[in-house]
Write a protein that holds these residues in place. Sequence first.
Motif, PDB file in Angstrom:
ATOM      1  N   THR A 166       1.080  14.035 119.106  1.00 39.97           N
ATOM      2  CA  THR A 166       0.123  13.935 118.066  1.00 39.97           C
ATOM      3  C   THR A 166      -0.413  12.384 117.994  1.00 39.97           C
ATOM      4  OG1 THR A 166       0.869  15.622 116.798  1.00 39.97           O
ATOM      5  CG2 THR A 166      -0.380  14.142 115.579  1.00 39.97           C
ATOM      6  N   ALA A 210      -4.266  11.018 118.513  1.00 45.93           N
ATOM      7  CA  ALA A 210      -4.858  10.261 117.496  1.00 45.93           C
ATOM      8  C   ALA A 210      -5.370   8.841 118.207  1.00 45.93           C
ATOM      9  CB  ALA A 210      -3.870   9.989 116.540  1.00 45.93           C
ATOM     10  N   TYR A 251     -13.360  14.621 117.229  1.00 41.41           N
ATOM     11  CA  TYR A 251     -12.765  15.555 116.272  1.00 41.41           C
ATOM     12  C   TYR A 251     -11.139  15.796 116.672  1.00 41.41           C
ATOM     13  CZ  TYR A 251     -17.612  16.963 115.890  1.00 41.41           C
ATOM     14  OH  TYR A 251     -18.798  17.022 115.588  1.00 41.41           O
ATOM     15  N   MET A 252     -10.707  15.623 117.830  1.00 35.93           N
ATOM     16  CA  MET A 252      -9.427  15.695 118.101  1.00 35.93           C
ATOM     17  C   MET A 252      -8.625  14.632 117.817  1.00 35.93           C
ATOM     18  SD  MET A 252      -8.292  18.306 119.969  1.00 35.93           S
ATOM     19  CE  MET A 252      -6.864  17.652 120.660  1.00 35.93           C
ATOM     20  N   SER A 253      -9.392  13.153 117.703  1.00 34.91           N
ATOM     21  CA  SER A 253      -8.431  12.001 117.421  1.00 34.91           C
ATOM     22  C   SER A 253      -8.561  11.958 115.666  1.00 34.91           C
ATOM     23  CB  SER A 253      -9.214  10.872 118.029  1.00 34.91           C
ATOM     24  OG  SER A 253     -10.457  10.874 117.522  1.00 34.91           O
ATOM     25  N   ALA A 254      -9.489  12.410 114.992  1.00 38.48           N
ATOM     26  CA  ALA A 254      -9.700  12.500 113.684  1.00 38.48           C
ATOM     27  C   ALA A 254      -8.479  13.586 113.180  1.00 38.48           C
ATOM     28  CB  ALA A 254     -10.930  12.560 113.183  1.00 38.48           C
ATOM     29  N   THR A 255      -8.612  14.588 113.677  1.00 40.69           N
ATOM     30  CA  THR A 255      -7.665  15.737 113.217  1.00 40.69           C
ATOM     31  C   THR A 255      -6.346  15.337 113.460  1.00 40.69           C
ATOM     32  OG1 THR A 255      -9.283  17.409 113.895  1.00 40.69           O
ATOM     33  CG2 THR A 255      -6.947  18.333 113.493  1.00 40.69           C
ATOM     34  N   ALA A 256      -5.917  14.576 114.645  1.00 38.15           N
ATOM     35  CA  ALA A 256      -4.349  14.404 114.936  1.00 38.15           C
ATOM     36  C   ALA A 256      -4.019  13.083 113.964  1.00 38.15           C
ATOM     37  CB  ALA A 256      -4.346  13.572 116.003  1.00 38.15           C
ATOM     38  N   ARG A 257      -5.055  12.475 113.356  1.00 39.16           N
ATOM     39  CA  ARG A 257      -4.834  11.523 112.158  1.00 39.16           C
ATOM     40  C   ARG A 257      -4.442  12.165 110.909  1.00 39.16           C
ATOM     41  NH1 ARG A 257      -8.770   8.440 115.234  1.00 39.16           N
ATOM     42  NH2 ARG A 257     -10.251   9.063 113.822  1.00 39.16           N
ATOM     43  N   ASP A 258      -5.049  13.213 110.893  1.00 37.57           N
ATOM     44  CA  ASP A 258      -4.922  13.738 109.469  1.00 37.57           C
ATOM     45  C   ASP A 258      -3.806  14.602 109.545  1.00 37.57           C
ATOM     46  OD1 ASP A 258      -7.357  13.038 108.288  1.00 37.57           O
ATOM     47  OD2 ASP A 258      -8.524  14.850 109.125  1.00 37.57           O
ATOM     48  N   ALA A 259      -3.215  15.013 110.746  1.00 39.67           N
ATOM     49  CA  ALA A 259      -2.210  15.811 111.050  1.00 39.67           C
ATOM     50  C   ALA A 259      -0.818  15.120 110.584  1.00 39.67           C
ATOM     51  CB  ALA A 259      -2.000  16.378 112.346  1.00 39.67           C
ATOM     52  N   GLU A 297       2.396  23.167 107.047  1.00 31.58           N
ATOM     53  CA  GLU A 297       1.865  23.645 108.267  1.00 31.58           C
ATOM     54  C   GLU A 297       1.795  25.159 108.730  1.00 31.58           C
ATOM     55  OE1 GLU A 297       1.754  23.134 113.219  1.00 31.58           O
ATOM     56  OE2 GLU A 297       3.319  22.173 112.038  1.00 31.58           O
TER      57      GLU A 297
END
Length: 202
Positions: A160, A164, A173-181, A189
């Motif tokens: 993750t 990020a 989208y992938m990088s932003a979602t990983a930061r949120d994760a 989860e």
Amino acid sequence: MPRPRSHTTAQLAAAALIVIDRDGLPGLSMRAVATELGISPMALYRYVRDREELEALVVELVLSAVDTAPPPPGPWPGRITVLARRLRETMCAHPAVLPLTLTHRHRSHSGLRWSETVLGVLTEAGIEAEERVLALRALIAYVIGASQLEHLGPLSGPGTTAIADLPGDQFPYMSATARDARSVTPDREFDGGLELLLRGLA
């Protein structure tokens, strides 16, 4: 006349589980289990035909700890959530065994009993026939899959972090979602994904 057995299949399963918990699934072998029991590898074949049968014993041992009693009366999504959490908690106590549960769940009486209870709740909710088949399969796939992700690819893990740090212009989208994760706990989860699945079934 065959030599008398000095161990039970329950002892074999317990020894195999010790090996898996300690050395991981790749460490499971007839020799390793025999060493754990203090017997010769060939002596192990007096109890099981092969490694596949040994794996099935381990799965049954792990799943025998699942509480399969019907949850208290209430809305069916909440009752299914209780059952899913019970299965996850039991399996995650021995995460290295998770890959074996998909292969051997049909041979586990305890696993079948859990599915029977789930099917009872679904039937009471009016989910029957083909829809019930799909619902059970989806629930099994989710619980086992989510449990494996929790231990093999956790949201707080290096994967993750690497995602990020991907370039935002190529993977926005992938990088932003990983930061949120990073702020999502394992319980959140699991429960969040299950809630989405149950909402779809409803």
